[in-house]
Design a protein around this motif. Structure first.
Motif, mmCIF file in Angstrom:
data_model
loop_
_atom_site.group_PDB
_atom_site.id
_atom_site.type_symbol
_atom_site.label_atom_id
_atom_site.label_comp_id
_atom_site.label_asym_id
_atom_site.label_seq_id
_atom_site.Cartn_x
_atom_site.Cartn_y
_atom_site.Cartn_z
ATOM 1 N N TYR A 188 1.850 -17.850 14.436
ATOM 2 C CA TYR A 188 2.235 -16.468 14.220
ATOM 3 C C TYR A 188 0.985 -15.628 14.078
ATOM 4 C CZ TYR A 188 1.393 -17.544 9.311
ATOM 5 O OH TYR A 188 0.837 -17.952 8.143
ATOM 6 N N THR A 189 1.147 -14.361 14.296
ATOM 7 C CA THR A 189 0.022 -13.445 14.179
ATOM 8 C C THR A 189 0.285 -12.479 13.043
ATOM 9 O OG1 THR A 189 1.010 -11.884 15.724
ATOM 10 C CG2 THR A 189 -0.412 -13.573 16.661
ATOM 11 N N ASN A 190 -0.676 -11.671 12.759
ATOM 12 C CA ASN A 190 -0.549 -10.677 11.703
ATOM 13 C C ASN A 190 0.561 -9.678 12.027
ATOM 14 O OD1 ASN A 190 -1.160 -9.429 9.318
ATOM 15 N ND2 ASN A 190 -2.905 -8.323 10.116
ATOM 16 N N LYS A 191 0.830 -9.436 13.304
ATOM 17 C CA LYS A 191 1.879 -8.493 13.704
ATOM 18 C C LYS A 191 3.270 -9.038 13.414
ATOM 19 C CE LYS A 191 -0.943 -6.583 17.368
ATOM 20 N NZ LYS A 191 -1.119 -6.456 18.804
ATOM 21 N N ASP A 192 3.408 -10.368 13.349
ATOM 22 C CA ASP A 192 4.707 -10.980 13.087
ATOM 23 C C ASP A 192 5.156 -10.809 11.644
ATOM 24 O OD1 ASP A 192 4.843 -11.849 15.686
ATOM 25 O OD2 ASP A 192 3.969 -13.794 15.229
ATOM 26 N N ILE A 193 4.225 -10.565 10.744
ATOM 27 C CA ILE A 193 4.548 -10.431 9.323
ATOM 28 C C ILE A 193 4.941 -8.989 9.049
ATOM 29 C CG2 ILE A 193 3.641 -10.613 6.986
ATOM 30 C CD1 ILE A 193 1.697 -12.706 8.032
ATOM 31 N N LYS A 194 6.100 -8.803 8.428
ATOM 32 C CA LYS A 194 6.531 -7.460 8.072
ATOM 33 C C LYS A 194 5.675 -6.936 6.939
ATOM 34 C CE LYS A 194 11.293 -6.437 8.937
ATOM 35 N NZ LYS A 194 12.616 -6.332 8.380
ATOM 36 N N LYS A 195 5.268 -5.727 7.045
ATOM 37 C CA LYS A 195 4.467 -5.116 5.988
ATOM 38 C C LYS A 195 5.284 -4.000 5.342
ATOM 39 C CE LYS A 195 0.102 -5.955 8.258
ATOM 40 N NZ LYS A 195 -1.090 -5.361 8.818
ATOM 41 N N PHE A 196 5.492 -4.102 4.064
ATOM 42 C CA PHE A 196 6.196 -3.074 3.326
ATOM 43 C C PHE A 196 5.151 -2.190 2.669
ATOM 44 C CE2 PHE A 196 8.985 -6.769 3.372
ATOM 45 C CZ PHE A 196 10.103 -6.217 3.950
ATOM 46 N N LYS A 197 5.326 -0.902 2.727
ATOM 47 C CA LYS A 197 4.309 0.000 2.206
ATOM 48 C C LYS A 197 4.488 0.302 0.731
ATOM 49 C CE LYS A 197 3.320 1.925 6.627
ATOM 50 N NZ LYS A 197 2.770 2.967 7.361
ATOM 51 N N LYS A 198 5.692 0.169 0.195
ATOM 52 C CA LYS A 198 5.931 0.563 -1.187
ATOM 53 C C LYS A 198 5.850 -0.580 -2.177
ATOM 54 C CE LYS A 198 8.819 4.409 0.184
ATOM 55 N NZ LYS A 198 10.109 5.041 0.108
ATOM 56 N N VAL A 199 6.186 -1.784 -1.752
ATOM 57 C CA VAL A 199 6.253 -2.930 -2.652
ATOM 58 C C VAL A 199 5.332 -4.030 -2.132
ATOM 59 C CG1 VAL A 199 7.814 -4.629 -3.662
ATOM 60 C CG2 VAL A 199 8.659 -2.359 -3.139
ATOM 61 N N PRO A 200 4.570 -4.697 -3.016
ATOM 62 C CA PRO A 200 3.747 -5.824 -2.563
ATOM 63 C C PRO A 200 4.609 -6.908 -1.925
ATOM 64 C CG PRO A 200 3.077 -5.144 -4.741
ATOM 65 C CD PRO A 200 4.316 -4.374 -4.414
ATOM 66 N N PHE A 201 4.060 -7.544 -0.895
ATOM 67 C CA PHE A 201 4.813 -8.486 -0.081
ATOM 68 C C PHE A 201 4.022 -9.769 0.074
ATOM 69 C CE2 PHE A 201 5.553 -10.175 4.244
ATOM 70 C CZ PHE A 201 6.885 -10.496 4.118
ATOM 71 N N GLY A 202 4.694 -10.917 0.035
ATOM 72 C CA GLY A 202 4.039 -12.194 0.261
ATOM 73 C C GLY A 202 3.293 -12.682 -0.953
ATOM 74 N N LEU A 203 2.186 -13.362 -0.712
ATOM 75 C CA LEU A 203 1.377 -13.917 -1.789
ATOM 76 C C LEU A 203 0.722 -12.780 -2.566
ATOM 77 C CD1 LEU A 203 0.295 -16.520 -3.041
ATOM 78 C CD2 LEU A 203 -1.626 -16.356 -1.477
ATOM 79 N N CYS A 204 0.901 -12.761 -3.879
ATOM 80 C CA CYS A 204 0.396 -11.676 -4.721
ATOM 81 C C CYS A 204 -0.558 -12.217 -5.777
ATOM 82 C CB CYS A 204 1.546 -10.957 -5.421
ATOM 83 S SG CYS A 204 2.662 -10.125 -4.287
ATOM 84 N N TYR A 205 -1.382 -11.329 -6.302
ATOM 85 C CA TYR A 205 -2.279 -11.654 -7.404
ATOM 86 C C TYR A 205 -2.203 -10.542 -8.429
ATOM 87 C CZ TYR A 205 -5.525 -8.420 -5.114
ATOM 88 O OH TYR A 205 -6.094 -7.318 -4.546
ATOM 89 N N GLY A 206 -2.678 -10.805 -9.638
ATOM 90 C CA GLY A 206 -2.623 -9.828 -10.717
ATOM 91 C C GLY A 206 -3.947 -9.115 -10.910
ATOM 92 N N GLU A 207 -3.855 -7.895 -11.405
ATOM 93 C CA GLU A 207 -5.043 -7.100 -11.682
ATOM 94 C C GLU A 207 -4.819 -6.366 -12.998
ATOM 95 O OE1 GLU A 207 -6.096 -3.242 -9.477
ATOM 96 O OE2 GLU A 207 -7.296 -4.784 -8.462
ATOM 97 N N ASN A 208 -5.748 -6.492 -13.932
ATOM 98 C CA ASN A 208 -5.672 -5.798 -15.215
ATOM 99 C C ASN A 208 -6.721 -4.701 -15.244
ATOM 100 O OD1 ASN A 208 -3.674 -7.551 -16.210
ATOM 101 N ND2 ASN A 208 -5.218 -9.020 -16.843
ATOM 102 N N ILE A 209 -6.316 -3.495 -15.647
ATOM 103 C CA ILE A 209 -7.223 -2.355 -15.700
ATOM 104 C C ILE A 209 -7.160 -1.740 -17.095
ATOM 105 C CG2 ILE A 209 -7.712 -0.069 -14.767
ATOM 106 C CD1 ILE A 209 -6.440 -0.985 -12.166
ATOM 107 N N GLU A 210 -8.323 -1.500 -17.666
ATOM 108 C CA GLU A 210 -8.397 -0.831 -18.963
ATOM 109 C C GLU A 210 -8.656 0.649 -18.738
ATOM 110 O OE1 GLU A 210 -11.560 -2.716 -21.072
ATOM 111 O OE2 GLU A 210 -10.339 -4.446 -21.614
ATOM 112 N N ILE A 211 -7.894 1.496 -19.429
ATOM 113 C CA ILE A 211 -8.077 2.941 -19.366
ATOM 114 C C ILE A 211 -8.783 3.357 -20.658
ATOM 115 C CG2 ILE A 211 -6.928 5.172 -19.083
ATOM 116 C CD1 ILE A 211 -6.530 3.253 -16.719
ATOM 117 N N HIS A 212 -9.938 4.005 -20.508
ATOM 118 C CA HIS A 212 -10.748 4.411 -21.657
ATOM 119 C C HIS A 212 -10.695 5.927 -21.822
ATOM 120 C CE1 HIS A 212 -12.749 0.474 -22.024
ATOM 121 N NE2 HIS A 212 -12.628 0.434 -20.696
ATOM 122 N N ASN A 213 -10.852 6.392 -23.066
ATOM 123 C CA ASN A 213 -10.990 7.818 -23.308
ATOM 124 C C ASN A 213 -12.475 8.184 -23.298
ATOM 125 O OD1 ASN A 213 -11.917 6.895 -25.755
ATOM 126 N ND2 ASN A 213 -10.202 7.691 -26.959
#
Length: 109
Positions: free
Chosen positions: A53-78
């Motif tokens: 399969y190619t990259n074009k065969d995989i559906k890409k959703f623009k609003k929701v993460p799709f497929g294999l996901c990873y986490g990201e933590n962000i700190e908001i400072h004042n």
């Protein structure tokens, strides 16, 4: 020839479901076979080297993460440098991100 392998999950029990569709060369007869649970796992591991399969065969959703996901933590400072909020995001490898949790710490750093 013209083999297709469809992967899915049963909505009732959560088991893996695989459907293999093949066409016989000499008379063009189409065969469909559905596999469940352990048989499905064996078939996918057996045929994983034959999947193309190619990259074009995989559906890409623009609003929701799709497929294999990873986490990201962000700190908001004042302005004083104190942490006022921690945001946890779910990200995929297509660049889509979604905030799943916002935490306001009870301590000040």
């Amino acid at each position: 020839m013209r083999r297709k392998l469809y992967l899915g999950v049963c909505p009732n029990c959560g088991a893996d479901v695989v459907e293999l569709i093949e066409t016989r060369k000499y008379d063009g007869a189409v065969f469909r076979k559905t596999y469940f649970k352990k048989e499905a796992e064996k078939l996918t591991s057996k045929l994983s080297t034959q999947i193309e399969y190619t990259n074009k065969d995989i559906k890409k959703f623009k609003k929701v993460p799709f497929g294999l996901c990873y986490g990201e933590n962000i700190e908001i400072h004042n302005r004083q440098g104190n942490i006022i909020e921690i945001r946890q995001k779910r990200c995929d490898y297509f660049g889509t991100k979604e905030v799943i949790l916002k935490v306001k710490p009870s301590y000040s750093s």
